[in-house]
Design an enzyme around this catalytic site. Structure first.
Site, PDB file in Angstrom:
ATOM      1  N   GLU A 173      11.360  72.066  -4.196  1.00 19.66           N
ATOM      2  CA  GLU A 173      10.996  71.559  -5.516  1.00 19.66           C
ATOM      3  C   GLU A 173      12.305  71.191  -6.212  1.00 19.66           C
ATOM      4  OE1 GLU A 173       8.368  74.548  -7.269  1.00 19.66           O
ATOM      5  OE2 GLU A 173       6.706  73.723  -6.107  1.00 19.66           O
ATOM      6  N   CYS A 199      10.661  85.182  -9.194  1.00 20.04           N
ATOM      7  CA  CYS A 199      10.938  85.104  -7.756  1.00 20.04           C
ATOM      8  C   CYS A 199      12.433  85.163  -7.523  1.00 20.04           C
ATOM      9  CB  CYS A 199      10.339  83.831  -7.179  1.00 20.04           C
ATOM     10  SG  CYS A 199      10.856  82.341  -8.018  1.00 20.04           S
ATOM     11  N   GLU A 244       6.434  78.133  -1.898  1.00 23.05           N
ATOM     12  CA  GLU A 244       7.498  78.836  -2.639  1.00 23.05           C
ATOM     13  C   GLU A 244       7.032  80.275  -2.776  1.00 23.05           C
ATOM     14  OE1 GLU A 244      10.218  77.427  -3.133  1.00 23.05           O
ATOM     15  OE2 GLU A 244       9.859  75.281  -3.332  1.00 23.05           O
ATOM     16  N   TRP A 297       1.220  83.784 -11.963  1.00 25.08           N
ATOM     17  CA  TRP A 297       1.140  84.103 -13.384  1.00 25.08           C
ATOM     18  C   TRP A 297       2.500  84.328 -14.042  1.00 25.08           C
ATOM     19  CZ3 TRP A 297       3.762  88.518 -13.472  1.00 25.08           C
ATOM     20  CH2 TRP A 297       3.732  89.324 -12.333  1.00 25.08           C
TER      21      TRP A 297
HETATM   22  P1  NAD Z   1      -0.412  85.552  -5.515  1.00 21.31           P
HETATM   23  O1  NAD Z   1      -0.071  85.097  -4.142  1.00 21.31           O
HETATM   24  O2  NAD Z   1      -1.254  86.755  -5.663  1.00 21.31           O
HETATM   25  O3  NAD Z   1      -1.190  84.400  -6.304  1.00 21.31           O
HETATM   26  C1  NAD Z   1      -0.662  83.102  -6.471  1.00 21.31           C
HETATM   27  C2  NAD Z   1      -1.812  82.129  -6.682  1.00 21.31           C
HETATM   28  O4  NAD Z   1      -2.590  82.069  -5.488  1.00 21.31           O
HETATM   29  C3  NAD Z   1      -2.763  82.514  -7.804  1.00 21.31           C
HETATM   30  O5  NAD Z   1      -3.207  81.349  -8.467  1.00 21.31           O
HETATM   31  C4  NAD Z   1      -3.909  83.150  -7.047  1.00 21.31           C
HETATM   32  O6  NAD Z   1      -5.122  83.095  -7.752  1.00 21.31           O
HETATM   33  C5  NAD Z   1      -3.943  82.288  -5.811  1.00 21.31           C
HETATM   34  N1  NAD Z   1      -4.591  82.937  -4.664  1.00 21.31           N
HETATM   35  C6  NAD Z   1      -4.738  84.265  -4.439  1.00 21.31           C
HETATM   36  N2  NAD Z   1      -5.422  84.463  -3.290  1.00 21.31           N
HETATM   37  C7  NAD Z   1      -5.689  83.248  -2.789  1.00 21.31           C
HETATM   38  C8  NAD Z   1      -6.369  82.800  -1.622  1.00 21.31           C
HETATM   39  N3  NAD Z   1      -6.900  83.655  -0.744  1.00 21.31           N
HETATM   40  N4  NAD Z   1      -6.463  81.479  -1.401  1.00 21.31           N
HETATM   41  C9  NAD Z   1      -5.903  80.599  -2.271  1.00 21.31           C
HETATM   42  N5  NAD Z   1      -5.273  80.957  -3.392  1.00 21.31           N
HETATM   43  C10 NAD Z   1      -5.168  82.268  -3.649  1.00 21.31           C
HETATM   44  O7  NAD Z   1       0.983  85.707  -6.283  1.00 21.31           O
HETATM   45  P2  NAD Z   1       1.217  86.271  -7.763  1.00 21.31           P
HETATM   46  O8  NAD Z   1       1.092  87.752  -7.738  1.00 21.31           O
HETATM   47  O9  NAD Z   1       0.407  85.488  -8.730  1.00 21.31           O
HETATM   48  O10 NAD Z   1       2.752  85.857  -8.004  1.00 21.31           O
HETATM   49  C11 NAD Z   1       3.829  86.676  -7.711  1.00 21.31           C
HETATM   50  C12 NAD Z   1       4.484  86.253  -6.404  1.00 21.31           C
HETATM   51  O11 NAD Z   1       4.870  84.896  -6.472  1.00 21.31           O
HETATM   52  C13 NAD Z   1       5.761  87.018  -6.091  1.00 21.31           C
HETATM   53  O12 NAD Z   1       5.796  87.319  -4.724  1.00 21.31           O
HETATM   54  C14 NAD Z   1       6.851  86.020  -6.424  1.00 21.31           C
HETATM   55  O13 NAD Z   1       8.083  86.228  -5.787  1.00 21.31           O
HETATM   56  C15 NAD Z   1       6.214  84.747  -6.010  1.00 21.31           C
HETATM   57  N6  NAD Z   1       6.869  83.635  -6.685  1.00 21.31           N
HETATM   58  C16 NAD Z   1       7.611  82.755  -5.952  1.00 21.31           C
HETATM   59  C17 NAD Z   1       8.284  81.720  -6.573  1.00 21.31           C
HETATM   60  C18 NAD Z   1       9.105  80.732  -5.806  1.00 21.31           C
HETATM   61  O14 NAD Z   1       9.341  79.668  -6.345  1.00 21.31           O
HETATM   62  N7  NAD Z   1       9.521  81.034  -4.587  1.00 21.31           N
HETATM   63  C19 NAD Z   1       8.183  81.582  -7.964  1.00 21.31           C
HETATM   64  C20 NAD Z   1       7.435  82.509  -8.687  1.00 21.31           C
HETATM   65  C21 NAD Z   1       6.759  83.523  -8.035  1.00 21.31           C
END
Ligand code: NAD
Length: 476
Positions: free
Chosen positions: A457, A279, A245, A146
């Site tokens: 990416e 991130c 990522e 998000w």
């Molecule tokens: P999250 O892992 O909770 O969710 C990410 C996505 O995965 C969402 O669409 C969610 O609905 C989905 N998801 C959740 N549980 C799932 C499951 N069991 N199976 C499949 N899909 C599932 O992460 P978040 O809270 O939305 O995002 C924040 C995190 O993302 C932070 O840790 C941040 O560092 C990381 N992030 C990384 C990058 C990068 O490029 N490395 C970029 C942005 C954010």
């Protein structure tokens, strides 16, 4: 949802609210998709794949350029939607919407310019010719968080579609609106039905179907490290291609010879941009003792000056956190730091004032003298909380910077090329900036090491992660 070129409801008729993080008001409702809805989208993508992948690259590029030209006429509307569901300041949403369009153009341009070309390889036998050809993989599942819903989606779908894959996107449950509108606009602009599908619904249901369904051959996932680990495990059953990522805890090292104004200005942006929910945000600072007081004064002054506000307020520099859970997590990490002896030198609480009453606002916060072992050093801090540690020299700074499970970004502020060179060699991260932070340029490959994930990416390198190579021998 958006499946096979049209807006559709969940078969069950269930919906979920989308709320504005600045006001908690309901902005809209979207379908709460389930596994059957997800299969519908995957089937549509699989049906569209043969024609889309066989479309000549130059024609695919033309179609994408045409579709995105239509998107460009609606960027303001997309940005408004993004601010209403995510909370970020409108000027940041406009940049994100613009980046969506640019990225589609970049990858359409690359494939039009021959990025799908393979190569001829001379073989020892005069009677045989070796070739390497590049092919699209098939249906790609893109699972998006998000914090940057459009950027993190386009990082996947632009290269994926440009090389001939079809896509099923699962946006985060709290940020589906701008994503849905973009898919609709791309289709109005001529993208064939089924090439880009969006399924809204819970990660554990929609995401799980995308990960397990054998028709999906590649998963592009951005999110938390724990979720990513689980994605990799489940995708292994079908031996899918996976790009992960994940989380980060980027360190910035500020040396004694650094331009401290530049360092303070840059680190403040690096930490507080998107309310610290990035991130690649700077999440730990290691500053040389001899300049620590001056640096702390400068960055605290900047943190105090940042103007908080609702995303719709054109003067706002920082919006609310995305959810109450995010804010509670930051508050609990700060409380842990303070209990262990950390001193808050800027921010540290929820802002007062009626305009902040309903939203998940938290002041830009700087905390110093936090001992090792505190949660701010060992966990990812996903909000406007900056811990600073004093170090005696570069050896200590590098050791502490690398003492993290994460390895996403890193930076060093110095005028000394020898120090910069050591940091470039020794920092364990997918990215090192010298006298800069956080901006992941489209031209350079981006991805983490250690528990920040794998795969790239951006750049032309991303094309390797959305295509397969096939070797061919032609004998006479
Ligand atoms: P999250 O892992 O909770 O969710 C990410 C996505 O995965 C969402 O669409 C969610 O609905 C989905 N998801 C959740 N549980 C799932 C499951 N069991 N199976 C499949 N899909 C599932 O992460 P978040 O809270 O939305 O995002 C924040 C995190 O993302 C932070 O840790 C941040 O560092 C990381 N992030 C990384 C990058 C990068 O490029 N490395 C970029 C942005 C954010």
């Amino acid at each position: 949802m958006f499946i096979n070129g049209e807006r559709v409801s969940a078969a069950s008729g269930a919906t979920t609210e989308v709320r504005n993080p600045a006001t908690r008001e309901v902005v809209d409702r979207v379908p709460k998709g389930d596994a059957a809805d997800t299969r519908r989208a995957i089937d549509a993508a699989a049906a569209a794949f043969p024609a889309w992948s066989k479309t000549p690259s130059s024609r695919r590029a033309q179609i994408l350029m045409h579709a995105v030209a239509h998107v460009r006429e609606h960027l303001d509307e997309v940005a408004q939607l993004l601010t209403s569901e995510q909370g970020k300041p409108i000027r940041d949403s406009k940049i994100e919407a613009e980046r969506f369009a640019e990225n589609i153009e970049i990858y359409a341009g690359l494939v039009a310019g021959g990025a799908m070309s393979g190569k001829h390889v001379p073989l020892p036998s005069q009677h045989a010719m070796g070739l390497v050809v590049r092919k699209a993989i098939g249906v790609v599942g893109a699972i998006i968080p998000w914090n940057f819903p459009l950027t993190l989606m386009v990082n996947k779908i632009a290269p994926a579609m440009a090389v001939g894959n079809t896509v099923v996107v699962k946006p985060a449950s709290t940020t589906p609106l701008a994503t849905l509108r973009l898919a609709e606009l791309m289709t109005e602009g001529g993208l064939p039905a089924g090439v880009l599908n969006i399924v809204t619904g819970p990660g554990a249901v929609v995401g799980d179907e995308i990960i397990r369904n054998p028709l999906v051959r590649k998963i592009g996932f951005t999110g938390e490290t724990g979720t990513g680990r689980d994605v990799a495990r489940r995708a292994a059953d079908e031996l899918k291609h996976v790009t992960l990522e994940l989380g980060g805890s980027d360190a910035a090292i500020v040396c004694d010879d650094a331009d401290l104004d530049l360092a303070a200005r840059t680190v403040a942006i690096g930490r507080f941009f998107n309310a610290g929910q990035a991130c690649l945000a700077v999440k730990r600072v290691f500053v040389f003792d001899s300049v620590a007081d001056e640096f702390i004064d400068k960055i605290s002054a900047r943190a105090k000056r940042l103007k908080l506000g609702r995303g719709t307020d054109p003067g706002a520099q920082m919006g609310p956190l995305h959810t109450e859970k995010q804010r509670a997590e930051i508050e609990s990490q700060l409380a842990d730091a303070v209990e262990r002896g950390g001193k808050v030198v800027a921010g540290g609480k929820r802002p007062s004032g009626e305009e902040f009453g309903k939203g998940y606002f938290f002041e830009p916060t700087v905390v110093v003298d936090v001992p090792e072992g505190a949660r701010v050093w060992t966990e990812e801090t996903f909000g406007p909380l900056l811990p600073i540690m004093r170090v005696k020299d570069l050896d200590e700074a590098l050791e502490k910077a690398n003492a993290s499970e994460f390895g996403l970004g890193s930076s060093i502020f110095t005028r000394d090329m020898a120090k910069a060179q050591r940091a470039i060699d020794e920092l364990e991260a997918g990215y090192t900036w010298v006298n800069a932070v956080q901006i992941a340029h489209d031209e350079l490959p981006f991805g983490g090491t250690k528990h920040s994930g794998y795969g790239k990416e951006h750049g032309t390198e991303v094309l390797d992660y959305y295509t397969e190579q096939k070797s061919v021998v032609v004998a006479s």
